[in-house]
Every structure is written in structure tokens, then in C-alpha cells.
Enzyme design. Structure first.
Site, short mmCIF file in Angstrom:
data_model
loop_
_atom_site.label_atom_id
_atom_site.label_comp_id
_atom_site.label_asym_id
_atom_site.label_seq_id
_atom_site.Cartn_x
_atom_site.Cartn_y
_atom_site.Cartn_z
N ALA A 1 0.14 4.27 7.17
CA ALA A 1 0.35 5.71 7.27
C ALA A 1 -0.97 6.44 7.50
O ALA A 1 -0.98 7.61 7.87
CB ALA A 1 1.00 6.24 6.00
N ASN B 1 0.82 -1.21 0.00
CA ASN B 1 0.00 0.00 0.00
C ASN B 1 0.85 1.26 0.00
O ASN B 1 1.10 1.87 -1.04
CB ASN B 1 -0.95 -0.02 1.20
CG ASN B 1 -2.08 0.99 1.07
OD1 ASN B 1 -1.96 1.99 0.38
ND2 ASN B 1 -3.18 0.72 1.74
N ASP B 2 1.33 1.66 1.17
CA ASP B 2 2.06 2.93 1.29
C ASP B 2 3.29 3.00 0.39
O ASP B 2 3.64 4.08 -0.10
CB ASP B 2 2.47 3.17 2.74
CG ASP B 2 1.28 3.36 3.66
OD1 ASP B 2 0.23 3.81 3.17
OD2 ASP B 2 1.40 3.04 4.86
N VAL B 3 3.94 1.87 0.17
CA VAL B 3 5.19 1.88 -0.62
C VAL B 3 4.93 2.06 -2.11
O VAL B 3 5.87 2.13 -2.90
CB VAL B 3 5.99 0.58 -0.38
CG1 VAL B 3 6.40 0.47 1.08
CG2 VAL B 3 5.20 -0.65 -0.82
N THR B 4 3.64 2.14 -2.52
CA THR B 4 3.29 2.37 -3.92
C THR B 4 2.53 3.68 -4.10
O THR B 4 2.06 3.97 -5.20
CB THR B 4 2.42 1.22 -4.46
OG1 THR B 4 1.17 1.21 -3.75
CG2 THR B 4 3.12 -0.12 -4.28
#
Length: 593
Positions: free
Chosen positions: A561, A520-523
Site C-alpha cells: 500500500a 504488513n498491510d493486513v495488520t
């Protein structure tokens, strides 16, 4: 300055520098085995624990604390090396059978040589009693060299297992030699502790699933720190030599119990969050950072008073231990699950420092060396994880990342972002028709759903059809450094298909399909485009550049996040909702039909 202390400090500093240069060459692919291996090596606290547990033939508080320390340390040694070997066996690569045969032959020769060396060593200890002291010191040095070579082996998956065999043999030399230590007078508590610790460690190392490696690692940090703390308490109240403790030794004991105490409770909190026993979101309250800093200042003040003013046996010592335990608890509860890779690495570093402090207390140089190596490893990994998130260690420890106003971030702005497009598993194969390149992006959702085997099966099907398949691994995907690599290796994915963020990002523009599984957050493109986002500045996987995007996700809940992922509103993005494991099974069946 005492000559032994001076030598110990030189050893600690030099081992730290050497460890930095060796560990910095370990690729991200092997960061999880690295942490597990250094955790096992920190079990060298077993050496000091054996001496304390066997220091008297009678039952005393000191021998009882030594017994607990032996059980904790042997749990780390057995469990740590066992699960490390399990992980390293999974890392495979398609290669020439002749090369594999040659390496297997070399491995057998090395194992036979190590066995012969151990037989010679044991014979020396049994036959030449007057030489035991010299032989023990010599083999402590050999053990230290083998530990360093073991870590050096982790610089490549080809030689990683061989490196760990060397490290395991080094641990065996150190432990067996210590059993002949002249200060050991009884083996009752030693044997009991070794049996209990070996059984527990063996069970944890053999049966625990790879998805639970982060919490097992955190629990191991707690056990190692507890061993160091108990030995510190024992040496303070019941010193083995009966001599009055000088300020140098009291300083070492103070650092040992403080670092050990806060690492013990902090690691338990981390394990609880990772296991789901505690909320993964930050637990905060008004004035939290101020109160934590005040507690830390009080802890330092008590340490200084303890060293300068307090006589042996003072209750101020126990106050220092209690404050350290409390500080470790309060330090970790405000840290969210998204920051666990950094926290686990920091706790690994703290556990190593506690082990080194124990080495100074017992003046055991092998513990100083391994403690310095372990501390360096954890500190270096922490820096790498912070850099991957574009955040400082202070922000991780005191920023309560993820504790934000979700409504403010997903409210009125949401309508301006666009429309969410969903797709079913039966419709998805259309996007793969004619695809020549597919990039798979695994994340923590894959680990929770245990979908790695389904991902590997789908990739294998695509490879048989001539599709170029690559895996994109973000440094902080998962709950500890390198976690995704281990899970995919468990599913027999060749490690040459796994690519780091900097390597894979240029390929996204050429990818016909990017398949995001639980990441999720890393994309999230907001990390590049939205200055108001808490993710802004974090390096991400540039999935949005692919020609088509499929995201496997349970729901539209934000990541750790706490913010919406702008990727999901991209016109090229299709959402495949549901459990990742079930979705992969359905997608595989639809593609095969």
C-alpha cells in the site's frame, strides 16, 4: 432464436446459479485449491480443440490452430488437477485412526466403481458404433454432474480429494468420448498436442513450488484463454462445415476472441508481475484510465460493427482481436501486486467466460456448463477479495493502488508516531517464557522467504510445551485467495489450527504473544484509525491487542500500500529484522536452548 442457442443460454444461466450456491460453501481454507481446480476444469476446452485439430486428415491452418489449442488445454487439465491434488494431500487434521481407515476404504470403493464405469463406457464406444453419438451425449451429462460434485467436495477438507477424483474422472469421460467424435478424421495433431501439453502440464503440476502457485495459475489462465481465442479465429476463417456464419454464431465468436484475447495478455502480465519479471508496483501514465476506457469503447464498437455489417473474412475481425490483446495488456499493468488476489480471481472468471463462449461457438453443452461454473467461481472469489480489502472492483482495476507519494506518508508524521524497538533472536525467548497463548500471523513475506517450515517447527516446539498456538489468516494475505493456507499445509500444519480473520480477532486480546511473519498491510491499525490512509476501512487482523508483538521483517520498507505500519510504533511491538527463514531458524534454536 435458434433452439440450440436458447437451450445453451438456459444451461449457462442455470449452471451459473448452481455454481454460485456450490462454490459459496467452499471455506476460505480451500480457496487456492478451488481456483486451481476450476482452472483445470476449464481445460474442458480440450473437447472442442480435439474436434478442430482432427477435423481434417490434411495439414490446414485450422488443424494447426487446433493443435496449439489442444496443447494449451491439456496443459491446464494435467497440470491443474495434479497441483490441486498435491495441495489437497497437504491438508491434514489429527483425527481418530478408525475414522481415517473407514474413509480410505470408502475412497477405494468409489475408485473401483469409477474404473468399472469407465470400462463399460469404453466398451460401448468400441462395440456399438451406431450408438456413439447417444453415448457421448449421455456421458457429457455425467461429466457435468461429476464436475459439480467435485466442486461440492471442496466444501470440506475431508472430502476434497474425493471430489477432485470425481472431477478428474468426469474430464476423462469427456475427453476419451470426444476422441470417437464423428467429425474427427485424423489423430496426428491430436496426439502431438496431447503429448506436449501433458508433459508441460505434468512438469508444472509436479515440480512447481507452492510459493509459485499464483503465477502458475495466472499462466494457466493465459493458456486456456489462448486456446479459446485460437478456436474462435479458426471457426471464423475456416468453419468446419463450410457454411456461411450467421449473426448468432458471429456474436459468439466475437465474444470468444475478445474475452479470450484480453484474458490471454492480461494473465501474462499478471504472471510477469508475480514472478518478478515486471515491476510489482502499478505502472501508470497520464490519462491512463481515459485511454483505457476509450480503447474499450472502440473494441465494443468494432464488435457491434462486426456483428451487424462485416462479411466473413473481413480484416475488421483481426482488428478486434488485436484490440482485445492490447486492452488486456493495458488493463493489468496499472494494477499493483497488492491487488493480485482480486486480479487472479477476475482473470479466472474471464477464462471461464471465454470457455463458455467457445461452447456456444461449437454448440458443446459441457463446455457451456464448465465455463459458467469457472466464471461464477472467479467472480465470487473476486467479490470476496474486494470485500476483504473494503474496495470495489472498479477501484482495483482503475485505482492504481500503491502508487502514492511515499514521502508524504512517511515524512514529518513519522516522528510523532513513536520509537521503533528492535529485538534479536537470542533475546526473543524471554517474551515466550510463561506464555500460554501464541497467535502466528503469516504474510507474503513468509512465502517469499519460504519460511513456512520454520514457522511450523517453532509452533510444534511451543505446542510440546503446552502453549496454545493458533494461526491468523487474512483473506488477502499472499498473492491469491487462500495462499497462506496452502503454504502452511505444505509444512504439515493441521488445518484446524488455521483460523479466518473473523474467528481469530477476538482471541488477540488473550494472546500473550503475536508473532507476525511477513505480514504488513493486513495488520496496520491505520485501517481503523486514520481516515487519510489508503487502507482506511479495510478489515485487518487486530494484532495490536496482543500483550506482546514480535514482527519478522527484512527492513522498514512499507508494504504494497506504500504506507508506514502504525503497529511498528506500538510500545508492545518488537522488530526482528532479517530474512524470515533465517530469523525463524535462529529463534527456534534460541527457544530450544
Amino acid at each position: 432464436m435458434d433452439i440450440q442457442l436458447e437451450i445453451g443460454l438456459y444451461i449457462f444461466i442455470l449452471a451459473g446459479f448452481l455454481g454460485y450456491h456450490v462454490i459459496s460453501r467452499v471455506p476460505p481454507l480451500l480457496h487456492t485449491p478451488l481456483m486451481s481446480a476450476t482452472n483445470a476444469m476449464s481445460g474442458i476446452s480440450l473437447v472442442g480443440s480435439l474436434v478442430v485439430a482432427g477435423s481434417s486428415s490434411e495439414f490446414t491452418p485450422s488443424t494447426f490452430l487446433g493443435f496449439i489449442a489442444v496443447a494449451c488445454s491439456s496443459t491446464n487439465v494435467v497440470g491443474g488437477f495434479l497441483i490441486t491434488d498435491r495441495m489437497l494431500r497437504m491438508f491434514k487434521k489429527d483425527e481418530n485412526p478408525e475414522l481415517r481407515k473407514g474413509r480410505d476404504l470408502f475412497n477405494r470403493i468409489v475408485l473401483l466403481s469409477l474404473t468399472a464405469l469407465f470400462v463399460v463406457y469404453l466398451a460401448m464406444l468400441l462395440l456399438f458404433q451406431d450408438m456413439r453419438g447417444q453415448a457421448l451425449n449421455l456421458f457429457y451429462i455425467i461429466s457435468a454432474v461429476l464436475f459439480i460434485l467435485g466442486l461440492k467436495g471442496l466444501s470440506s477438507p475431508k472430502w476434497a480429494r474425493m471430489g477432485m477424483w470425481l472431477a478428474e474422472f468426469g474430464m476423462l469421460l469427456a475427453v476419451v468420448g470426444t476422441l470417437f467424435h464423428p467429425e474427427i478424421h485424423s489423430y496426428i495433431w491430436i496426439v502431438a498436442g496431447l503429448i506436449i501439453g501433458s508433459l508441460v502440464g505434468g512438469a508444472l503440476g509436479w515440480w512447481i513450488p507452492m510459493t509459485a502457485v499464483p503465477q502458475r495459475t495466472a499462466l494457466s489462465h493465459a493458456l486456456g484463454a489462448l486456446a479459446a481465442t485460437l478456436i474462435g479465429v479458426s471457426e471464423y476463417f475456416w468453419p468446419r462445415h463450410g457454411a456461411e456464419l450467421g449473426r448468432v454464431l458471429m456474436t459468439a465468436i466475437g465474444f470468444e476472441v475478445i474475452i479470450g484475447g484480453l484474458t490471454f495478455t492480461g494473465s501474462l502480465m499478471a504472471a510477469g508481475k508475480l514472478q518478478g519479471l515486471l515491476p510489482g508496483a502499478p505502472i501508470t501514465y497520464k490519462g491512463q484510465n481515459a485511454s483505457n476506457l476509450t480503447l474499450l469503447a472502440a473494441l465494443v464498437a468494432v464488435l457491434i460493427a462486426f456483428i451487424v455489417f462485416v462479411p466473413v473474412g473481413s480484416p475488421w475481425f483481426m482488428l478486434m482481436v488485436v484490440l482485445a490483446l492490447l486492452f488486456g495488456f493495458l488493463l493489468v499493468i496499472p494494477i499493483g501486486a497488492a491487488d493480485m488476489p482480486v486480479v487472479i480471481s477476475l482473470l479466472n472468471s474471464y477464462a471461464g467466460l471465454a470457455d463458455a463462449a467457445m461452447g456456444f461457438v461449437l454448440m458443446n453443452k459441457i463446455q457451456i456448463i464448465t465455463g459458467s461454473l469457472d466464471g461464477t467461481s472467479g467472480f465470487l472469489l473476486s467479490l470476496l477479495m474486494c470485500r476483504a480489502m473494503n474496495r470495489s472492483a472498479m477501484n482495483v482495476l482503475f485505482g492504481a493502488f500503491g502508487k502514492i507519494d511515499v514521502e508524504a506518508s512517511t515524512g514529518p508524521v513519522t516522528e510523532e508516531k513513536g520509537t521503533i524497538r528492535s529485538i534479536t533472536a537470542e533475546e526473543a525467548p524471554v517474551l515466550f517464557e510463561g506464555a500460554r497463548s501464541v497467535v502466528i500471523v503469516p504474510g507474503y513475506g513468509m512465502a517469499v522467504a519460504q519460511a513456512q517450515h520454520g514457522v511450523a517447527e517453532l509452533a510444534s516446539l511451543l505446542l510440546k510445551r503446552g502453549v496454545d498456538v493458533k494461526y491468523a489468516i487474512h483473506p488477502v494475505a499472499g498473492r491469491m485467495p487462500g495462499h497462506m493456507n496452502v503454504l502452511l499445509a505444505e509444512a504439515n500444519v493441521p488445518y484446524d489450527q488455521l483460523h479466518e480473520m473473523d474467528q481469530i480477532n477476538p482471541y488477540f486480546a488473550e494472546a500473550d504473544v503475536a508473532l507476525v511473519v511477513g505480514a504488513n498491510d493486513v495488520t496496520n491499525p491505520a485501517a481503523k484509525n486514520n481516515r487519510s490512509s489508503p487502507l482506511y476501512g479495510m478489515p485487518i487482523l487486530e494484532v495490536e491487542r496482543a500483550k506482546a508483538i514480535i514482527v519478522l521483517k527484512r527492513s522498514m520498507r512499507p508494504g504494497f500500500a506504500g504506507v508506514d505500519n502504525d503497529l511498528y510504533y506500538n510500545p508492545k511491538c518488537m522488530m526482528l529484522f532479517g530474512d524470515a527463514k533465517d530469523s525463524m531458524t535462529k529463534l527456534y534454536a534460541a527457544l530450544k536452548a
